[in-house]
Design a protein around this motif. Sequence first.
Motif, mmCIF file in Angstrom:
data_model
loop_
_atom_site.group_PDB
_atom_site.id
_atom_site.type_symbol
_atom_site.label_atom_id
_atom_site.label_comp_id
_atom_site.label_asym_id
_atom_site.label_seq_id
_atom_site.Cartn_x
_atom_site.Cartn_y
_atom_site.Cartn_z
ATOM 1 N N UNK A 183 0.621 -0.842 -0.284
ATOM 2 C CA UNK A 183 -0.036 -0.328 -0.151
ATOM 3 C C UNK A 183 1.049 1.284 -0.181
ATOM 4 N N UNK A 184 1.890 1.338 0.918
ATOM 5 C CA UNK A 184 2.895 2.803 0.844
ATOM 6 C C UNK A 184 3.312 2.609 -0.868
ATOM 7 N N UNK A 185 3.853 1.764 -1.263
ATOM 8 C CA UNK A 185 4.789 2.325 -2.709
ATOM 9 C C UNK A 185 3.538 2.260 -3.765
ATOM 10 N N UNK A 186 2.126 1.572 -3.250
ATOM 11 C CA UNK A 186 1.078 2.115 -4.451
ATOM 12 C C UNK A 186 1.006 3.483 -3.977
ATOM 13 N N UNK A 187 0.860 3.972 -3.173
ATOM 14 C CA UNK A 187 0.720 5.119 -2.791
ATOM 15 C C UNK A 187 1.250 5.950 -3.446
ATOM 16 N N UNK A 188 2.538 6.350 -3.169
ATOM 17 C CA UNK A 188 3.851 7.327 -4.029
ATOM 18 C C UNK A 188 4.307 6.871 -5.052
#
Length: 732
Positions: free
Chosen positions: A337-342
């Motif tokens: 989720x973190x990389x996706x949001x970035x």
Amino acid sequence: MIETLLVFWRSRPLKLTLSIILLTMSVLFAAEFFDLRGEQRHGLREAHKMVAESLAVQMSTLASVSDLKGLQLSASALVERNPDVMAVSLTSNTGSILAEYGDLTQLKKISTGSTLNNMNVPIFNGNQTWAHLQIAFLQINTLAIKLRFFGFMLAGCFLLYVLFLRKALVQLDPSQVVPSRVNSAFNMFNEGVVILDDKLRILLINDSAAQTIGKPTEKLLGHLLDEWPWQQPDDWQPPWTTTLRSGLKLSDQALRLRLDNGETRVLVASCSTVGQEQDGVRGVLVTLDDMTAIEQKNDDLAKTLRELRSSQASITQKNRELEALATQDPLTGLANRRALMTSLEHEFAKALRVPAPLSCIMVDIDHFKSINDNHGHGVGDEIICAVANTLIAECREYDTVGRYGGEEFVIVLPGLSSDEAMDVAERIRRRVSLLSKNPAIPVKSLSASFGVHSVKSNTSSIMQLLEQTDEALYSAKRTGRDRVVCYSDDLANPDTGINDTVVHTESHHNASRVIELEAMVQQRSRDLEILREYDSLTGIPKRALFMQRIETEVQRAKRLKLNIGTMSLEIRDLNRIITTFGHKASDKLIIEFVSRLQDGLRSSDMVSEITDDHSMSLITTNEYGVLLSDLDDSAQAMPVITRLRRLLSKPFEIDGQKLYLGVNIGVSLYPQGGSDATELMDSACQARSEAALKPDKVSHCFASASLERVSREYISLEADLYEAYESRQFEV
């Protein structure tokens, strides 16, 4: 032959021998000249003899006339007038003393013969011996004469030999020829310098060369340089030998010297000839440059470089692992989720700046909870991975596919409009529906719902984009699942039709609806049946369901050749906490403990759907169990332990006070820790008991001793790297 004799005649040993002989003869001549050997004793003896004979004649005359008084006067006159005469005695044949005078103690009773100091002369009367005359002369010390002669010879030879050899040894010790200032300069060379003669014996050697072998200079002179303990092959020929025989100048010859203390020195030798062969003087000049320190530094540098490369490789690997932990979902390999949001933030800003189209697809697997309930979480994980692989296969290389949470996925499609995104979503939907035909996925039917939305002029943020995409997904779920819905403003009003935004397959719609209704009935029945199997305080399942789940996972692990892990946890001194703070505050503490434990497991992504059944359990009043599924190897359990230790080491708040809990964690891995659920939990409990003996506030122990040793180093390193990452000492 004549030439050989001439060479011998001119040789230095012969010259030295002749010189020593001449010096010795000179000392003897000097002693003779000064009469140090006592040759004057002969003349003294003759004088004593003449005195004795003269007195004997005189006394014989007096005896013939029987002049006894005259005899006594002659004896006394001899003693008084001659200082060399100490005493005189005249004794008849009958033994009677006829006359005596002087210090009679000096007389020695000698019947026959005479000595230098005592004379015995017979007195005749006619032809017969009438009496004996004894004369004692002044004592002469012959021992002192001998000692004086010996001392003179010793002192004379010593002085002459010393003076001679100081000059002669210059021929034997060439270093004495060198002036002191030149010798000092010779010793100032940092490198060793050795001069060899035509027999390769050391004539000169400076201090640096002597220090190289660790012996004084005096003990090296005259010895062969070959005798040094060189570490070379048996057929090795020293470079100075080659130079002497061939006349070639050699340089930078690598040599190794083994000293008595075991130390090995690395030397670089250079050799050249000195002197002229026609003059009979020829030798070799050898320089020895000690490269030991440089060689050691080179070795240390090479070792350091190897260690740096190894450390760099380790750091690079850990950075990759950290990057994977920070940006990838371990179960599916998709962006977390973190990389996706970035990525979405970057593409959103780019779409507004260019401007350019940007679409987003949100995917949710239909009836996934029923799949977990009916087939187990292992099958659920396999379906999640299969759907993830389908998403990747149908997307472009530069599209971002991420796991949004649980069974939900998000696809970011830069450069695609809503219609193009709808086509992608429909293509994926059809592919997902075909997955159930794969024998490896044990479900009768499988489908997914899709929500699609694109950036519009009024889209203000990525959160608005995601929320509107989620509304489209919810609409697809609400209207029958297994379909694609594109967001429109009409979705804000539930009563408004959405036929224009729905794409579905009617052949699957009714079947999906029936499956959904059946699953709802089954779920309600199951919820009623197993409600009593859940802990009322924390909501996690109890031991019976947990053991069933472990057994299911063990069978699956055997079939797919996977690893699974079980963990047993307990709170230290829980009874004392309850006594101190009361049941109500302690219940809050337990709820916070379980919540933090679930968050730690969820953030590690090692166990999917942590909040669903059977992944975490209350075994007894103060024992909690955790199941770790689908471990490729035992090392995957270690990041989970590290994260739990870190989370549980943080203080808990109870009644406004910070409390640090002591927690014991036991870990058992299949197949090392046991072959069924009971054996796995028993070994985990035993490991937990061993963890309780450790001093750490939050301690852990693996049931396998080998894994325990490995885990200590791994977990320590991973914890340090995580701390460095959190403090931004690393950039991934």
